[in-house]
Design a protein around this motif. Structure first.
Motif, PDB file in Angstrom:
ATOM      1  N   VAL A 283       1.076   4.310  10.067  1.00 43.36           N
ATOM      2  CA  VAL A 283       0.799   3.685   8.777  1.00 43.36           C
ATOM      3  C   VAL A 283       2.109   3.487   8.003  1.00 43.36           C
ATOM      4  CG1 VAL A 283      -0.255   4.086   6.507  1.00 43.36           C
ATOM      5  CG2 VAL A 283      -1.584   4.475   8.584  1.00 43.36           C
ATOM      6  N   ASP A 284       2.958   4.512   7.977  1.00 42.77           N
ATOM      7  CA  ASP A 284       4.254   4.413   7.315  1.00 42.77           C
ATOM      8  C   ASP A 284       5.048   3.224   7.855  1.00 42.77           C
ATOM      9  OD1 ASP A 284       3.550   6.648   5.964  1.00 42.77           O
ATOM     10  OD2 ASP A 284       5.094   7.972   6.813  1.00 42.77           O
ATOM     11  N   ARG A 285       5.060   3.130   9.189  1.00 44.72           N
ATOM     12  CA  ARG A 285       5.854   2.080   9.840  1.00 44.72           C
ATOM     13  C   ARG A 285       5.330   0.700   9.450  1.00 44.72           C
ATOM     14  NH1 ARG A 285       5.691  -1.032  14.023  1.00 44.72           N
ATOM     15  NH2 ARG A 285       3.635  -0.312  14.697  1.00 44.72           N
ATOM     16  N   LEU A 286       4.001   0.537   9.481  1.00 46.99           N
ATOM     17  CA  LEU A 286       3.409  -0.764   9.145  1.00 46.99           C
ATOM     18  C   LEU A 286       3.712  -1.157   7.692  1.00 46.99           C
ATOM     19  CD1 LEU A 286      -0.010  -0.525  11.002  1.00 46.99           C
ATOM     20  CD2 LEU A 286       1.730  -2.309  11.344  1.00 46.99           C
ATOM     21  N   ILE A 287       3.579  -0.192   6.779  1.00 42.49           N
ATOM     22  CA  ILE A 287       3.848  -0.484   5.370  1.00 42.49           C
ATOM     23  C   ILE A 287       5.300  -0.923   5.192  1.00 42.49           C
ATOM     24  CG2 ILE A 287       4.095   0.565   3.079  1.00 42.49           C
ATOM     25  CD1 ILE A 287       1.631   2.290   3.749  1.00 42.49           C
TER      26      ILE A 287
ATOM     27  N   ILE B 246       5.876  -4.471   6.654  1.00 44.95           N
ATOM     28  CA  ILE B 246       5.314  -5.543   5.827  1.00 44.95           C
ATOM     29  C   ILE B 246       6.286  -5.911   4.710  1.00 44.95           C
ATOM     30  CG2 ILE B 246       3.549  -6.016   4.075  1.00 44.95           C
ATOM     31  CD1 ILE B 246       1.569  -4.489   5.933  1.00 44.95           C
ATOM     32  N   GLN B 247       6.865  -4.894   4.079  1.00 46.35           N
ATOM     33  CA  GLN B 247       7.774  -5.166   2.974  1.00 46.35           C
ATOM     34  C   GLN B 247       9.087  -5.778   3.434  1.00 46.35           C
ATOM     35  OE1 GLN B 247       6.810  -5.121  -0.214  1.00 46.35           O
ATOM     36  NE2 GLN B 247       4.850  -4.619   0.742  1.00 46.35           N
ATOM     37  N   ALA B 248       9.416  -5.581   4.703  1.00 49.86           N
ATOM     38  CA  ALA B 248      10.691  -6.094   5.196  1.00 49.86           C
ATOM     39  C   ALA B 248      10.587  -7.528   5.691  1.00 49.86           C
ATOM     40  CB  ALA B 248      11.215  -5.189   6.309  1.00 49.86           C
ATOM     41  N   VAL B 249       9.358  -8.020   5.880  1.00 54.04           N
ATOM     42  CA  VAL B 249       9.203  -9.387   6.374  1.00 54.04           C
ATOM     43  C   VAL B 249       9.654 -10.371   5.303  1.00 54.04           C
ATOM     44  CG1 VAL B 249       7.515 -11.124   7.080  1.00 54.04           C
ATOM     45  CG2 VAL B 249       7.321  -8.787   7.929  1.00 54.04           C
ATOM     46  N   ALA B 250      10.553 -11.279   5.665  1.00 53.89           N
ATOM     47  CA  ALA B 250      11.146 -12.170   4.675  1.00 53.89           C
ATOM     48  C   ALA B 250      10.119 -13.168   4.144  1.00 53.89           C
ATOM     49  CB  ALA B 250      12.347 -12.903   5.273  1.00 53.89           C
TER      50      ALA B 250
ATOM     51  N   ASP C 137       4.082 -14.410   7.111  1.00 56.33           N
ATOM     52  CA  ASP C 137       4.237 -13.931   8.493  1.00 56.33           C
ATOM     53  C   ASP C 137       3.706 -12.515   8.676  1.00 56.33           C
ATOM     54  OD1 ASP C 137       5.423 -16.318   8.890  1.00 56.33           O
ATOM     55  OD2 ASP C 137       7.490 -15.557   8.812  1.00 56.33           O
ATOM     56  N   ALA C 138       3.453 -11.830   7.578  1.00 56.30           N
ATOM     57  CA  ALA C 138       3.048 -10.433   7.680  1.00 56.30           C
ATOM     58  C   ALA C 138       1.553 -10.255   7.906  1.00 56.30           C
ATOM     59  CB  ALA C 138       3.476  -9.681   6.426  1.00 56.30           C
ATOM     60  N   LYS C 139       0.816 -11.354   7.981  1.00 55.65           N
ATOM     61  CA  LYS C 139      -0.647 -11.264   8.102  1.00 55.65           C
ATOM     62  C   LYS C 139      -1.119 -10.360   9.249  1.00 55.65           C
ATOM     63  CE  LYS C 139      -5.075 -12.543   7.723  1.00 55.65           C
ATOM     64  NZ  LYS C 139      -5.988 -11.668   6.970  1.00 55.65           N
ATOM     65  N   PRO C 140      -0.548 -10.515  10.489  1.00 55.18           N
ATOM     66  CA  PRO C 140      -1.001  -9.618  11.567  1.00 55.18           C
ATOM     67  C   PRO C 140      -0.745  -8.148  11.250  1.00 55.18           C
ATOM     68  CG  PRO C 140       0.324 -11.422  12.444  1.00 55.18           C
ATOM     69  CD  PRO C 140       0.437 -11.494  10.952  1.00 55.18           C
ATOM     70  N   LEU C 141       0.368  -7.878  10.575  1.00 55.12           N
ATOM     71  CA  LEU C 141       0.674  -6.498  10.214  1.00 55.12           C
ATOM     72  C   LEU C 141      -0.350  -5.971   9.206  1.00 55.12           C
ATOM     73  CD1 LEU C 141       4.552  -6.812   9.804  1.00 55.12           C
ATOM     74  CD2 LEU C 141       3.322  -5.690  11.669  1.00 55.12           C
ATOM     75  N   HIS C 142      -0.702  -6.823   8.232  1.00 52.66           N
ATOM     76  CA  HIS C 142      -1.720  -6.428   7.254  1.00 52.66           C
ATOM     77  C   HIS C 142      -3.039  -6.118   7.960  1.00 52.66           C
ATOM     78  CE1 HIS C 142       0.351  -7.036   3.470  1.00 52.66           C
ATOM     79  NE2 HIS C 142       0.755  -8.237   3.830  1.00 52.66           N
ATOM     80  N   ASP C 143      -3.408  -6.975   8.922  1.00 52.35           N
ATOM     81  CA  ASP C 143      -4.663  -6.758   9.636  1.00 52.35           C
ATOM     82  C   ASP C 143      -4.636  -5.430  10.382  1.00 52.35           C
ATOM     83  OD1 ASP C 143      -5.811  -9.029   8.749  1.00 52.35           O
ATOM     84  OD2 ASP C 143      -5.379 -10.244  10.534  1.00 52.35           O
ATOM     85  N   ALA C 144      -3.526  -5.171  11.048  1.00 49.72           N
ATOM     86  CA  ALA C 144      -3.408  -3.940  11.826  1.00 49.72           C
ATOM     87  C   ALA C 144      -3.463  -2.724  10.917  1.00 49.72           C
ATOM     88  CB  ALA C 144      -2.097  -3.951  12.621  1.00 49.72           C
TER      89      ALA C 144
ATOM     90  N   LEU D 247       0.816  -1.219   0.000  1.00 46.77           N
ATOM     91  CA  LEU D 247       0.000   0.000   0.000  1.00 46.77           C
ATOM     92  C   LEU D 247       0.849   1.267   0.000  1.00 46.77           C
ATOM     93  CD1 LEU D 247      -2.925  -0.988   2.393  1.00 46.77           C
ATOM     94  CD2 LEU D 247      -2.831  -1.084  -0.084  1.00 46.77           C
ATOM     95  N   ASP D 248       2.136   1.085  -0.216  1.00 48.37           N
ATOM     96  CA  ASP D 248       3.073   2.194  -0.233  1.00 48.37           C
ATOM     97  C   ASP D 248       2.576   3.355  -1.097  1.00 48.37           C
ATOM     98  OD1 ASP D 248       5.323   3.858  -0.940  1.00 48.37           O
ATOM     99  OD2 ASP D 248       6.603   2.323  -0.035  1.00 48.37           O
ATOM    100  N   ALA D 249       2.228   3.035  -2.339  1.00 46.38           N
ATOM    101  CA  ALA D 249       1.868   4.088  -3.294  1.00 46.38           C
ATOM    102  C   ALA D 249       0.599   4.841  -2.880  1.00 46.38           C
ATOM    103  CB  ALA D 249       1.692   3.490  -4.677  1.00 46.38           C
ATOM    104  N   LEU D 250      -0.262   4.164  -2.135  1.00 47.11           N
ATOM    105  CA  LEU D 250      -1.541   4.791  -1.788  1.00 47.11           C
ATOM    106  C   LEU D 250      -1.493   5.606  -0.498  1.00 47.11           C
ATOM    107  CD1 LEU D 250      -4.326   2.158  -2.571  1.00 47.11           C
ATOM    108  CD2 LEU D 250      -4.151   4.481  -3.454  1.00 47.11           C
ATOM    109  N   PHE D 251      -0.793   5.101   0.504  1.00 47.08           N
ATOM    110  CA  PHE D 251      -0.928   5.714   1.837  1.00 47.08           C
ATOM    111  C   PHE D 251       0.376   6.134   2.492  1.00 47.08           C
ATOM    112  CE2 PHE D 251      -4.748   2.848   1.613  1.00 47.08           C
ATOM    113  CZ  PHE D 251      -5.649   3.887   1.425  1.00 47.08           C
ATOM    114  N   HIS D 252       1.530   5.758   1.966  1.00 45.74           N
ATOM    115  CA  HIS D 252       2.785   6.110   2.619  1.00 45.74           C
ATOM    116  C   HIS D 252       3.081   7.593   2.394  1.00 45.74           C
ATOM    117  CE1 HIS D 252       6.877   5.945   4.070  1.00 45.74           C
ATOM    118  NE2 HIS D 252       6.708   4.679   4.427  1.00 45.74           N
TER     119      HIS D 252
END
Lengths: 322, 561
Positions: free
Chosen positions: B491-495, B498-502, B506-513, B467-472
């Protein structure tokens, strides 16, 4: 005569230049650009967008773009379409289809127009005359697209007599004759729609002309000599009454070539109107300008030719303008 | 001459006229045949090899609004028809992205490559190609083709729009005819996606043309469209149709169950539907308004499918009125999204509150869609200080009425209707909306510069779930899609996280948040996720995908009646 022609030619060139410059300005001054339209809502990189704009030469100031384009036009270079093909080539590929359709329209319009015109004149002020007047007026008043859909619905979908659209079948028939017939079958519907809806004017021209001529002495004289009225009508009166119709044909032919857009779209006819329509949707500047040039050229040549024939035929016109 | 005309005026002139009429008739006939001949010859490449009339009993016909622009992916425009033709009819990529993103991150399936593996440091990715894969002219598909494709994709002269996906791939090494190795500078999350993107091109034919000439050589490629997919191009009639034939060298077990596929250009939708009814066509994309008609017609089947696009309202947070989260929430409560979908989309769109695709593994199921609730909207506005103090029907604060302009792009009649409907709905909670529209390109340019109040637009969503392009906040301005200049550190931090998760799963909780936070904040009001529609006649097993309406064209079945 020569002076007359040169003068007409010069004014034609001037007319074309004004037409094309106006088109150029209109499409370039309209907000937005072809690249953003082409890319739509897809996300692409900044660099790609910039390089596309540069590739299409849209990064230069408008004046420079105009001069560059005008110079190319003078050298008869009509520009390159978005898909990398010459813009003129794209149109020329589609031109035969448009000429064919215009030809079909002419056949229907003038054939039907003359026949009904004669009938109206012969049956002047009787019910046939009134019926023809009312029906042709109604057909003329109905929008072309509406008549097109009616024709598709009744003659194609329900009756199944002719295809709904296109210019030829997916699999071309084997022999040349069969292929020509296949194209004619596809031509019937669009030619009928445009021809029928626009024959009213021809009916009026023929009817008026014929009624005038039928009053002339030589017609009465021919009748007095005992010629049958059919012979008088078809061999003596009609050929003399048809002059305005021929002139109408001369003027309307170039217009017809550039004015079939809606029918070409509805009947999926692969002509120049459709190429131009798609180009406008995609802001393909080169193709828009090329199609305007081509249409303008056709109209100018058409009216030049009509004038010339008219002048050659009628000394009064020639002498007055020379 | 004067003498002549004096002597027998009414016998000579009519006869001459008659003679001319007859000549004219002959002349007209000659012209007709000349034109028929010309039209029959059509464009270059047309009719050159008229097929003998045999084995043509099984033909599937697509009535398309516009024909594809090219057979070559790298110079094609990005029309829907181009993706359909290139990816699902003519060419194969190394891998295909499966549509299993409902259960977890999308997996990849074999196409030209049957196996692939990363080196331990993940800086090398090796593909093993199928040994039975052949081009439609019988030449085997090899690692040389893969390397050639990479060279073409990266060539600045070719200038492919997807070029940047290939920049991290520094080399493509041919190990043997059926093994090829991609080299990366550094490992990153989308290595496989980037490698798999793009179809493999026929080196033995297309390398004859230097890259510098590709852009101008559309016809050249049409005439040399040696393919690897289920079909071969037989004829390309500009402005009319493409005729494709089953590729007898196609290696897959899923050979099409018919021999000929026609893509016919029929720009007018009403005519396309007429062709379906007349039995002249089997398949057509249609608009929601046309669907109402199609549903009533016996023999026609209507298929609605989810499309990877959402429609949303952007609130420009450079404007003070939209900086208050309560106002943004009130706006969402005040817009009857259900009514919009029902009346304007004819029910063919799905209501959602998430910027992710409905049902995808990242989609937050617990997200509750705010209902249409004008009372709640009014209450929130009052809480934020907006009250109708002067009794003119419009709420105000510090003497300023709540008034803004809602714009959209004028190419979309639907979105223009949506702005008018929203105008009416918001007037009921005391907000004065003016509507406007502009050309898409011009509108976007102005929005990126910050000169707008609010807008209705759509945006494509892909399965990278970024969602970088939309909300970062780094996507504000210049060339990105955070048009409303939304700025939120969390929001910046979460985006970024998510991209840094290998491991993507595993990023599902971050996506939900992230979805939860955006739902609470309402930087935009999400209206719906688009659906698209196709109508079919006489064919079965049609399954459009988010990528293309023609996605499973090779598996379509003619229904014998």
């Amino acid at each position: 005569m020569a002076v007359y022609l040169v003068r007409r030619l010069a004014s034609a060139v001037l007319l074309l230049w004004v037409l094309l410059s106006a088109t150029f300005l209109l499409i370039h001054l309209a907000p937005g650009n072809p690249v953003d339209l082409m890319l739509g809502e897809e996300r692409v990189s900044v660099e790609f967008r910039a390089s596309e704009i540069a590739r299409l030469g849209l990064d230069a100031p408008l004046g420079e773009q105009y001069l560059r384009w005008l110079g190319a036009m003078v050298r008869l270079d009509w520009g390159t379409a978005h898909d990398g093909r010459p813009a003129l080539g794209k149109l020329l590929v589609a031109l035969p289809a448009t000429i064919l359709l215009a030809f079909g329209v002419v056949m229907v319009r003038y054939g039907l127009g003359i026949a009904l015109g004669v009938l109206s004149a012969v049956r002047q002020d009787r019910w046939q005359d009134h019926a023809i007047r009312i029906v042709t007026l109604v057909l003329f008043a109905l929008p072309t697209f509406f008549l097109s859909y009616l024709a598709i619905e009744w003659l194609s979908v329900r009756a199944g007599w002719v295809p709904t659209g296109g210019m030829r079948s997916d699999q071309p028939p084997a022999t040349l004759v069969a292929r020509a017939l296949d194209i004619l079958r596809h031509l019937l519907l669009p030619a009928l729609v445009v021809g029928v809806s626009s024959c009213g004017r021809i009916v009026r021209l023929v009817r008026g002309g014929l009624l005038d001529v039928l009053q002339q002495d030589y017609v009465r004289f021919a009748r007095a000599r005992g010629l049958s009225s059919r012979r008088v009508l078809w061999r003596h009166a009609l050929p003399n009454a048809i002059g305005p119709v021929v002139q109408h044909l001369g003027v309307s032919l170039p217009q017809l070539l550039s004015g079939l857009l809606i029918v070409e779209i509805i009947f999926a006819w692969p002509g120049i109107g459709r190429v131009a329509f798609e180009a406008v949707g995609q802001r393909d500047y080169a193709v828009i300008l090329a199609s305007t040039s081509l249409s303008g050229l056709l109209v100018v040549i058409g009216s030049l030719a009509t004038d010339w024939v008219h002048a050659a035929m009628d000394p009064r016109v020639r002498d007055a303008q020379a | 001459m004067p003498h002549d005309s004096l002597s027998t005026p009414h016998r000579e002139r009519p006869r001459r006229g008659h003679l001319q009429a007859r000549k004219l008739g002959v002349y007209l006939l000659a012209v007709l045949f000349a034109v028929l001949g010309l039209a029959g010859c059509g464009g270059p490449g047309a009719d050159s090899e008229a097929p003998p009339e045999q084995a043509l009993n099984r033909t599937v016909t697509i009535a398309a609004g516009a024909l594809p622009s090219s057979v070559n992916e790298l110079i094609a425009q990005t029309r829907a028809a181009d993706t359909g033709l290139i990816y699902f009819m003519l060419y194969l990529p190394l891998l295909k992205e499966n549509t299993d993103f409902k259960d977890g991150p999308a997996t990849f399936g074999p196409r030209l490559a049957h196996a692939w593996e990363f080196s331990d440091d993940r800086r090398q990715l090796t593909f093993h190609l199928r040994e039975d894969a052949k081009w439609s002219d019988g030449v085997p598909i090899t690692a040389d083709d893969v390397r050639f494709t990479w060279e073409a994709q990266r060539s600045p002269e070719v200038a492919w729009s997807g070029l940047e996906m290939k920049t991290p791939i520094v080399d493509v090494e041919v190990i043997d005819p059926h093994t090829v190795r991609f080299h990366y500078e550094t490992p990153y999350a989308n290595q496989l996606v980037d490698a798999a993107q793009g179809v493999i091109l026929p080196k033995h034919v297309w390398s004859e043309l230097p890259f510098s000439a590709w852009r101008e050589s559309n016809l050249w490629f049409q005439e040399r469209a040696v393919s690897s997919g289920p079909f071969v191009l037989e004829r390309w009639q500009e402005g009319e149709r493409l005729v494709l034939r089953r590729n007898e060298h196609y290696f897959s077990e899923q050979m099409p169950a018919y021999d000929t596929l026609v893509i016919r250009a029929v720009p007018d939708e009403a005519t396309r539907i007429a062709q379906l009814r007349a039995g002249e066509a089997n398949f057509s994309i249609i608009e929601p308004a046309g669907a109402v008609m199609v549903k009533e017609i016996p023999g026609l089947e209507l298929i609605a499918y989810d499309y990877r696009q959402i429609g949303f309202v952007t609130w420009n947070q450079r404007r003070p009125i939209f900086q208050d989260v309560r106002v943004r929430q009130a706006l969402t409560f005040g817009i009857d999204r259900e009514a919009i979908v029902e009346t304007l989309n004819f029910g063919y769109s799905r209501l959602t509150a998430s910027p992710y695709l409905i049902g995808a593994w990242v989609y937050n199921e617990n997200l509750e869609r705010r209902p249409y609730d004008p009372d709640q909207a009014r209450a929130l506005l009052a809480e934020a200080g907006w009250r109708d103090t002067d009794g003119d029907g419009v709420v105000d604060k510090d003497g300023e009425p709540l008034r803004f302009t809602l714009e959209t792009n004028n190419e979309s009649k639907l979105r223009q209707n949506i702005t008018v409907m929203i105008q009416e709905q918001l007037s009921r909670v005391g907000i004065d909306v003016e509507v406007g529209s502009a050309d898409f390109g011009a509108l976007i340019e102005r929005e990126r510069a910050g000169n707008f109040d609010a807008s209705v637009l759509g945006i494509g969503i892909d399965t990278s779930w970024n969602l970088d392009a939309l909300f970062h906040s780094r996507s504000i301005g210049a060339h990105s899609w955070n048009l409303g200049a939304y700025r939120n550190e969390e929001v910046d931090r979460l985006i970024d996280e998510i991209q840094a998760v290998a491991e993507p799963a595993d990023a599902k909780p971050l996506h939900d948040a992230l979805q939860e936070l955006i739902w609470r904040e309402q930087p935009v009001t999400i209206l719906y996720q688009n659906q698209k529609l196709v109508a079919t006649q006489g064919i079965g097993n049609v399954a459009p995908s988010m990528i293309s309406a023609w996605a499973n064209v090779a598996a379509w079945q003619l229904v014998d009646d």
